[in-house]
Enzyme design. Structure first.
Site, PDB file in Angstrom:
ATOM      1  N   ASN A 208     -22.362 -33.563 -12.324  1.00 51.15           N
ATOM      2  CA  ASN A 208     -23.904 -34.566 -12.531  1.00 51.15           C
ATOM      3  C   ASN A 208     -24.706 -33.591 -12.079  1.00 51.15           C
ATOM      4  O   ASN A 208     -24.967 -32.676 -11.976  1.00 51.15           O
ATOM      5  CB  ASN A 208     -23.829 -35.511 -11.379  1.00 51.15           C
ATOM      6  CG  ASN A 208     -23.436 -34.980  -9.950  1.00 51.15           C
ATOM      7  OD1 ASN A 208     -25.213 -34.860  -9.505  1.00 51.15           O
ATOM      8  ND2 ASN A 208     -22.969 -35.383  -9.240  1.00 51.15           N
ATOM      9  N   ALA A 272     -26.240 -35.567  -0.996  1.00 48.71           N
ATOM     10  CA  ALA A 272     -24.845 -34.804  -1.960  1.00 48.71           C
ATOM     11  C   ALA A 272     -24.397 -36.234  -2.867  1.00 48.71           C
ATOM     12  O   ALA A 272     -24.778 -37.327  -2.685  1.00 48.71           O
ATOM     13  CB  ALA A 272     -23.761 -34.457  -1.656  1.00 48.71           C
ATOM     14  N   PRO A 303     -13.034 -38.963  -2.123  1.00 51.64           N
ATOM     15  CA  PRO A 303     -13.167 -39.557  -0.578  1.00 51.64           C
ATOM     16  C   PRO A 303     -14.249 -39.575  -1.219  1.00 51.64           C
ATOM     17  O   PRO A 303     -15.010 -39.552  -0.858  1.00 51.64           O
ATOM     18  CB  PRO A 303     -12.743 -38.396   0.377  1.00 51.64           C
ATOM     19  CG  PRO A 303     -12.477 -37.709  -0.561  1.00 51.64           C
ATOM     20  CD  PRO A 303     -12.554 -37.437  -1.817  1.00 51.64           C
ATOM     21  N   ASP A 304     -15.201 -40.621   0.183  1.00 48.29           N
ATOM     22  CA  ASP A 304     -16.171 -40.790   0.652  1.00 48.29           C
ATOM     23  C   ASP A 304     -16.915 -40.434   1.685  1.00 48.29           C
ATOM     24  O   ASP A 304     -16.375 -41.069   2.765  1.00 48.29           O
ATOM     25  CB  ASP A 304     -16.412 -42.881   0.494  1.00 48.29           C
ATOM     26  CG  ASP A 304     -17.840 -43.352   0.771  1.00 48.29           C
ATOM     27  OD1 ASP A 304     -19.086 -42.311   1.485  1.00 48.29           O
ATOM     28  OD2 ASP A 304     -18.371 -43.744  -0.171  1.00 48.29           O
ATOM     29  N   ILE A 305     -17.772 -39.743   1.869  1.00 47.21           N
ATOM     30  CA  ILE A 305     -17.822 -38.863   2.848  1.00 47.21           C
ATOM     31  C   ILE A 305     -18.357 -39.096   3.897  1.00 47.21           C
ATOM     32  O   ILE A 305     -18.466 -38.861   4.983  1.00 47.21           O
ATOM     33  CB  ILE A 305     -18.439 -37.479   2.768  1.00 47.21           C
ATOM     34  CG1 ILE A 305     -17.442 -36.874   1.600  1.00 47.21           C
ATOM     35  CG2 ILE A 305     -19.059 -36.571   3.596  1.00 47.21           C
ATOM     36  CD1 ILE A 305     -18.603 -35.349   0.625  1.00 47.21           C
ATOM     37  N   LYS A 340     -20.655 -49.000   4.174  1.00 48.59           N
ATOM     38  CA  LYS A 340     -20.266 -47.823   4.720  1.00 48.59           C
ATOM     39  C   LYS A 340     -20.255 -47.809   5.638  1.00 48.59           C
ATOM     40  O   LYS A 340     -19.793 -46.511   6.253  1.00 48.59           O
ATOM     41  CB  LYS A 340     -21.323 -46.642   3.783  1.00 48.59           C
ATOM     42  CG  LYS A 340     -21.300 -47.097   2.411  1.00 48.59           C
ATOM     43  CD  LYS A 340     -21.737 -45.546   1.325  1.00 48.59           C
ATOM     44  CE  LYS A 340     -21.095 -45.243  -0.372  1.00 48.59           C
ATOM     45  NZ  LYS A 340     -20.703 -44.119  -0.886  1.00 48.59           N
TER      46      LYS A 340
HETATM   47  N1  CTP Z   1     -21.254 -40.286  -0.874  1.00 52.03           N
HETATM   48  C1  CTP Z   1     -20.407 -39.694  -0.247  1.00 52.03           C
HETATM   49  N2  CTP Z   1     -19.251 -39.475  -0.426  1.00 52.03           N
HETATM   50  C2  CTP Z   1     -18.691 -40.223  -2.039  1.00 52.03           C
HETATM   51  C3  CTP Z   1     -20.029 -41.302  -2.579  1.00 52.03           C
HETATM   52  C4  CTP Z   1     -21.245 -41.424  -2.257  1.00 52.03           C
HETATM   53  O1  CTP Z   1     -20.919 -39.563   0.717  1.00 52.03           O
HETATM   54  N3  CTP Z   1     -17.680 -39.914  -2.863  1.00 52.03           N
HETATM   55  C5  CTP Z   1     -22.608 -40.857  -0.318  1.00 52.03           C
HETATM   56  C6  CTP Z   1     -23.845 -40.534  -1.611  1.00 52.03           C
HETATM   57  O2  CTP Z   1     -23.919 -38.848  -0.257  1.00 52.03           O
HETATM   58  C7  CTP Z   1     -24.977 -41.179  -0.681  1.00 52.03           C
HETATM   59  C8  CTP Z   1     -24.666 -42.529  -0.319  1.00 52.03           C
HETATM   60  O3  CTP Z   1     -23.028 -42.216  -0.155  1.00 52.03           O
HETATM   61  O4  CTP Z   1     -25.369 -41.121   0.519  1.00 52.03           O
HETATM   62  C9  CTP Z   1     -24.207 -43.910  -1.555  1.00 52.03           C
HETATM   63  O5  CTP Z   1     -23.415 -42.965  -2.723  1.00 52.03           O
HETATM   64  P1  CTP Z   1     -23.600 -43.216  -4.318  1.00 52.03           P
HETATM   65  O6  CTP Z   1     -23.373 -42.381  -4.837  1.00 52.03           O
HETATM   66  O7  CTP Z   1     -25.422 -43.646  -4.341  1.00 52.03           O
HETATM   67  O8  CTP Z   1     -23.022 -44.678  -3.946  1.00 52.03           O
HETATM   68  P2  CTP Z   1     -21.505 -45.167  -4.813  1.00 52.03           P
HETATM   69  O9  CTP Z   1     -20.334 -44.865  -3.353  1.00 52.03           O
HETATM   70  O10 CTP Z   1     -21.397 -43.695  -5.636  1.00 52.03           O
HETATM   71  O11 CTP Z   1     -22.061 -46.369  -5.137  1.00 52.03           O
HETATM   72  P3  CTP Z   1     -22.184 -47.177  -6.627  1.00 52.03           P
HETATM   73  O12 CTP Z   1     -21.494 -45.831  -7.435  1.00 52.03           O
HETATM   74  O13 CTP Z   1     -21.297 -48.145  -6.137  1.00 52.03           O
HETATM   75  O14 CTP Z   1     -23.627 -47.278  -7.153  1.00 52.03           O
END
Ligand code: CTP
Length: 395
Positions: A208, A272, A303-305, A340
Site C-alpha cells: 500500500n 503501520a 494477524p492483527d499486530i 482491538k
Molecule cells: N493493525 C495491525 N495489524 C493489522 C491491521 C491493523 O496492527 N493486521 C493496526 C494498525 O497499525 C492501526 C490499527 O490497527 O494501528 C488500525 O488499522 P486500520 O487499517 O485502520 O484498521 P483495520 O483493522 O484494517 O480495520 P478496517 O479495515 O475496518 O478499517
C-alpha cells in the site's frame, strides 16, 4: 527558557545560514546565545551577522590573547546551560567523538560539563559513511543528543538524509534539553511503521501507499524523550532516526514476530498500515501467463499486530493504535478501540486533502475517557505532542 544561556557552535556547512534563524528564535524566547564560529563556519556566515543577532561577541580563536583574557575557553565551555552545535559538520562530530581539541569549537566540546545537542548537516554519503555511523554511535553513547538530520534534496544536488533539521525543530529540541526533559528514560517503546509487503510470487506483491513518515516521526519523538525505541518498519524510503533501533521487515507475520521479540516494553504504538490479507501461498516460481487466463489469488487474513499486542501476556502498559478513516471518523475509531483492546486510538481523517503521504495531519485521540481533538499540524509536531502525552500517562 527565559534567562537560560546557550553556547552555540556554528560549524562550516551551507546550513550555517539556518543557524541565524535559530538564534532569532532563541533570542525571541529570552535565551542568551553566545556564539562560537569555526573558521569554516565563517566562510558561510559572517561574524558580524552572528554577533548582531546574538547581541554578543563572536568567539573564534583558541589562541587569541584578547578572547582568552576576556573569557578563557574553559569558562566559555562552562558558563552556558547547554551547548548546541548547529550545523554539526562531519568534521566537528568526528573531532568530538574522538576527543580532539584542535581548535576553539572542539576544545570547548571536550572541556564542557554541560549537556550537548548537535544538529548534524552533511552530504548524504558522508552521513552514511561507516566512519560517521561510528562517530554518531560514540557521541550518543557519550550522552550527546542529536536533532535531525532531515531527508530531502541537498545543496550539493544529491538527495537523502543529511539536511540540517529546521530551526524550529532545533529550537524545540533545545527547549526539551533545557527542561532536562527525558521523562521516558529507561522505558522501552515498540513502534510499527510503513506498509507491509505480502508476496504473490518471487517478483510480485500486495502492498500500500503508506510512507512511514508519521511512524518514523513518533519513533524519533519518543527517542527524543529518552525512550529506548525499537522501530519495526515495513519497506520505506526513510532512514532510521538517530538513536532508534530499526528492524526492517516485509510481511505482517514478520512484523508481528519482530514486535513479540521486542517485548517486554512499556509502550507500543502501532502506526503501520498492515495489509489485512496476504496471498494464501507464494511458490518459488514466477506465475506465468497461460491459456487459462489470470490466476486466481486466494487471500487469507493476516494477524492483527495491534490486537495481539493488546492481549499479549506481557502486554505493554500503554498500547496505542492508529485509525485512518474516510467517514464517521470518531465513531469508527471508538469501535476499533474496543475491538482491538488498545488504550488509545489516534484517529485521522484521510479524506482530507494532503494528509495521505503529506507532511501534515489533524488527529483526534480517542480513549475510554473521551476524545481530544488536535488542530492540523506537521506530522513531526503531532509526533512530539503524542510523545509528551505518552510521557505524562506513564509516570
Ligand atoms: N493493525 C495491525 N495489524 C493489522 C491491521 C491493523 O496492527 N493486521 C493496526 C494498525 O497499525 C492501526 C490499527 O490497527 O494501528 C488500525 O488499522 P486500520 O487499517 O485502520 O484498521 P483495520 O483493522 O484494517 O480495520 P478496517 O479495515 O475496518 O478499517
Amino acid at each position: 527558557m527565559d534567562q537560560k544561556r546557550i553556547l552555540l557552535i556554528v560549524g562550516g556547512g551551507i546550513a550555517a545560514y539556518k543557524a541565524l534563524e535559530l538564534v532569532r528564535l532563541l533570542r525571541k524566547a529570552g535565551v542568551a546565545v553566545r556564539p562560537v564560529l569555526t573558521r569554516a563556519g565563517a566562510e558561510f556566515v559572517t561574524p558580524l551577522s552572528l554577533s548582531a543577532l546574538c547581541e554578543d561577541k563572536v568567539y573564534s580563536e583558541l589562541f587569541s590573547l584578547t578572547d582568552e583574557a576576556e573569557m578563557g575557553h574553559i569558562e566559555l565551555s562552562r558558563q552556558a546551560d547547554l551547548v548546541v552545535v548547529a550545523p554539526a559538520t562531519a568534521d566537528l562530530m568526528a573531532k568530538a567523538a574522538s576527543g580532539l581539541a584542535s581548535d576553539l569549537a572542539s576544545t570547548t566540546l571536550l572541556a564542557t560539563d554541560k549537556p550537548v545537542l548537535m544538529a548534524p548537516a552533511m552530504n548524504v554519503r558522508m552521513w552514511e559513511h561507516a566512519a560517521t555511523r561510528r562517530n554518531v554511535a560514540r557521541l550518543a553513547a557519550d550522552g550527546v543528543a542529536l536533532v535531525g538530520p532531515d531527508e530531502g534534496p541537498m545543496a550539493c544536488g544529491e538527495y537523502g538524509p543529511g539536511r540540517m533539521a529546521e530551526p524550529q525543530a532545533i529550537f524545540e529540541a533545545v527547549a526539551a534539553a533545557l527542561a532536562g526533559a527525558r521523562p521516558l528514560a529507561g522505558k522501552r517503546a515498540i513502534v510499527t511503521a510503513g506498509p507491509t509487503a505480502e508476496p504473490i510470487d518471487p517478483v510480485r506483491m500486495i502492498t500500500n501507499r503508506s510512507s512511514g513518515k508519521q511512524g518514523y516521526a513518533i519513533a524519533a519523538a519518543l527517542a527524543g524523550l529518552g525512550a529506548d525505541v525499537v522501530l519495526v518498519s515495513g519497506p520505506t524510503a526513510l532512514s532510521a532516526p538517530a538513536g532508534v533501533k530499526r528492524i526492517e521487515v516485509e510481511t505482517a507475520r514478520e512484523m508481528l514476530a519482530a514486535c513479540e521479540a521486542a517485548l517486554p516494553a512499556e509502550i507500543a504504538v502501532c502506526v503501520a498500515a498492515v495489509a489485512d490479507w496476504r496471498p494464501e501461498s507464494c511458490g518459488p516460481r514466477k506465475l506465468k501467463k497461460g491459456a487459462a487466463g489470470p490466476p486466481p489469488i486466494a487471500l487469507v487474513e493476516n494477524p492483527d499486530i495491534l490486537a495481539t499486542l493488546s492481549r499479549a501476556e506481557r502486554r505493554p502498559r500503554l498500547v496505542i493504535g492508529f485509525a485512518a478513516e474516510t467517514e464517521d471518523v470518531e465513531a469508527n475509531a471508538r469501535s476499533k478501540l474496543q475491538r482491538k483492546g488498545c488504550d488509545w486510538i489516534v484517529a485521522n481523517d484521510v479524506s482530507v486533502a494532503g494528509v495521505m503521504g503529506g507532511e501534515e495531519n489533524a488527529v483526534a485521540i480517542i480513549s475510554a475517557g473521551g476524545v481530544e481533538r488536535w488542530d492540523r499540524a506537521p506530522k513531526t509536531e503531532v509526533a512530539r505532542r503524542l510523545a509528551r502525552k505518552i510521557a505524562e500517562a506513564l509516570p
